[in-house]
Design an enzyme around this catalytic site. Structure first.
Site, PDB file in Angstrom:
ATOM      1  N   LYS A  90      34.820  45.180  39.561  1.00 34.43           N
ATOM      2  CA  LYS A  90      35.824  44.549  40.426  1.00 34.43           C
ATOM      3  C   LYS A  90      35.652  43.040  40.340  1.00 34.43           C
ATOM      4  O   LYS A  90      34.554  42.539  40.056  1.00 34.43           O
ATOM      5  CB  LYS A  90      35.610  45.005  41.873  1.00 34.43           C
ATOM      6  CG  LYS A  90      36.826  44.903  42.740  1.00 34.43           C
ATOM      7  CD  LYS A  90      37.700  46.149  42.682  1.00 34.43           C
ATOM      8  CE  LYS A  90      38.935  46.022  43.548  1.00 34.43           C
ATOM      9  NZ  LYS A  90      39.739  47.237  43.577  1.00 34.43           N
ATOM     10  N   VAL A 194      51.300  49.972  48.522  1.00 33.02           N
ATOM     11  CA  VAL A 194      51.062  51.421  48.627  1.00 33.02           C
ATOM     12  C   VAL A 194      51.661  51.991  49.912  1.00 33.02           C
ATOM     13  O   VAL A 194      52.392  52.983  49.881  1.00 33.02           O
ATOM     14  CB  VAL A 194      49.545  51.743  48.597  1.00 33.02           C
ATOM     15  CG1 VAL A 194      49.332  53.250  48.628  1.00 33.02           C
ATOM     16  CG2 VAL A 194      48.863  51.139  47.376  1.00 33.02           C
ATOM     17  N   ASN A 271      40.614  50.903  50.440  1.00 30.22           N
ATOM     18  CA  ASN A 271      39.255  51.073  49.935  1.00 30.22           C
ATOM     19  C   ASN A 271      38.272  50.844  51.075  1.00 30.22           C
ATOM     20  O   ASN A 271      38.502  50.009  51.944  1.00 30.22           O
ATOM     21  CB  ASN A 271      38.974  50.051  48.821  1.00 30.22           C
ATOM     22  CG  ASN A 271      39.628  50.460  47.518  1.00 30.22           C
ATOM     23  OD1 ASN A 271      39.431  51.565  47.026  1.00 30.22           O
ATOM     24  ND2 ASN A 271      40.414  49.557  46.934  1.00 30.22           N
TER      25      ASN A 271
END
Ligand code: NAD
Length: 365
Positions: A90, A194, A271
């Site tokens: 990441k 999303v 997340n």
């Protein structure tokens, strides 16, 4: 004395890397663009690292480092659980996406990504968009999720939402014996790339959707488009519902909020939804079914991983749909063995990492 505190901090970083299992952390600074970015590569047992690039005005450098370490670790588990041959990585860029973006910044980032020569690939995440990486593309080819006009598969939001819907269906099946969302109350927190699609898809399937976002413009637009009732973003956690879908940022379930939850199922895209993994046990004790975030939100990763191999929308859809079967099996095992869904999911992930690691001891030449 000047150098001493930084030496002490370096030791802390190595301790943290050892604790979480990281391989590499790279600090990148460019004086021309002002880029400050941290790339973390967690585990490349399964393959080269893959994971998006987040841009946020972090309060401190330590907060940015903590974020990138946690997120990259999650990417390893996400790829492993989804059956992908990629490792976890990441990037975080320290800066305000509203004011600090520039061509130079993303080109500089591209040059740093290029130095890793394919050991790590990145793309959009919170605070960045596919178009930002069009600049990076001029400096490196190790990118994913680019706009279709630039040879990529485009935004990952809807495919991630598709995976979240599969997680919701698996939860409904396990809890109520049906996958139907008709009449179910679904609370969506965060209506971005999303969350918008989770809300839209839930409405289309007949759910009673309540949606919230801290950005009033976003709420207004989505609520009028989908005919939803907006809600105070700070009240969503304690709203009584069948499904709570966290699609904003991490740590939404913490020591304080876990006791306020009034839902049957938690399944969303954010997340690191749990501030601490042990909260999965608390959720189990409260009889709340938790779809581990790194499984529920794997749709975007599945999309971009397929981009590298040669994109095929049917294959992507099929792989994302399998999130349903995987979660159903995890829910059943967790119930049978009296463990949290997180514990069971992590057991499967570790088994796959060990399995592939052991197979690769075989010499091929
Ligand atoms: P985004 O930035 O497009 O949307 C996030 C939305 O959440 C924004 O509209 C923001 O205003 C809102 N928000 C922030 N804090 C909030 C709060 N406390 N309450 C209500 N709303 C809040 O991000 P996204 O791409 O939709 O990603 C959402 C989450 O899903 C992130 O945690 C991200 O890491 C994760 N995720 C995204 C993808 C993807 O494909 N985009 C894939 C996997 C995981």
């Amino acid at each position: 004395m000047k150098g001493r505190p930084s030496v002490a901090r370096m030791m802390d970083i190595f301790e943290e890397m050892a604790r979480r299992g990281h391989e590499q952390v790279i600090f990148n600074y460019d004086r021309t663009s002002g880029l400050k970015a941290i790339i973390a590569i967690h585990d490349t047992t399964l393959g080269p690292a893959l994971g998006g690039c987040r841009m946020l005005p972090y309060a401190t450098e330590e907060a940015a480092l903590t974020d990138v370490l946690r997120l990259s670790e999650g990417m390893t588990y996400k790829a492993a659980a989804a059956g992908l041959d990629y490792g976890g990585g990441k990037t975080v860029v320290l800066g305000d996406p509203a004011t600090d973006k520039s061509e130079a910044l993303f080109r500089a980032l591209g040059r740093f990504i290029d130095t890793l020569n394919g050991r790590y690939r990145t793309g959009e995440d919170v605070g960045t968009s596919e178009n930002d990486f069009v600049h990076s593309l001029r400096e490196t080819r190790f990118l994913v999720g680019l706009p279709q006009a630039y040879g990529g598969s485009g935004d990952t939001g809807d495919n991630t939402a598709l995976g979240v819907m599969q997680a919701i269906r698996a939860g409904l099946m396990h809890r109520f014996g049906t996958t139907s969302l008709k009449g179910r109350r679904v609370v969506v927190q965060g209506l971005g790339k999303v969350g918008y699609h989770v809300a839209r898809r839930s409405v289309e399937e007949g759910a009673d959707v309540i949606a919230a976002d801290i950005n009033p413009h976003v709420v207004g637009r989505v609520a009028s488009e989908l005919g939803l009732e907006p809600m105070d973003p700070w009240a969503v956690v304690e709203t009584s519902c069948d499904v709570f879908s966290p699609c904003a940022l991490g740590n939404v379930i913490n020591a304080e909020t876990v006791n306020k939850l009034e839902c049957q199922i938690v399944a969303g895209s954010a997340n690191n939804q749990l501030e601490d993994d042990s909260l999965a046990d608390t959720l189990r004790e409260k009889n709340i079914l938790y779809a581990p975030d790194f499984i529920a939100n794997a749709g975007g990763l599945i999309q971009v991983a397929n981009e590298i191999q040669g994109y095929n929308p049917e294959r992507v859809k099929h792989q994302i749909e399998s999130i349903y079967d995987l979660l159903l099996a995890i829910f059943e095992e967790a119930e049978r063995t009296h463990q949290s869904t997180m514990t069971v999911a992590m057991k499967h992930v570790r088994q796959r990492l060990v399995l592939v690691h052991d197979i690769r001891r075989i010499r091929t030449s």
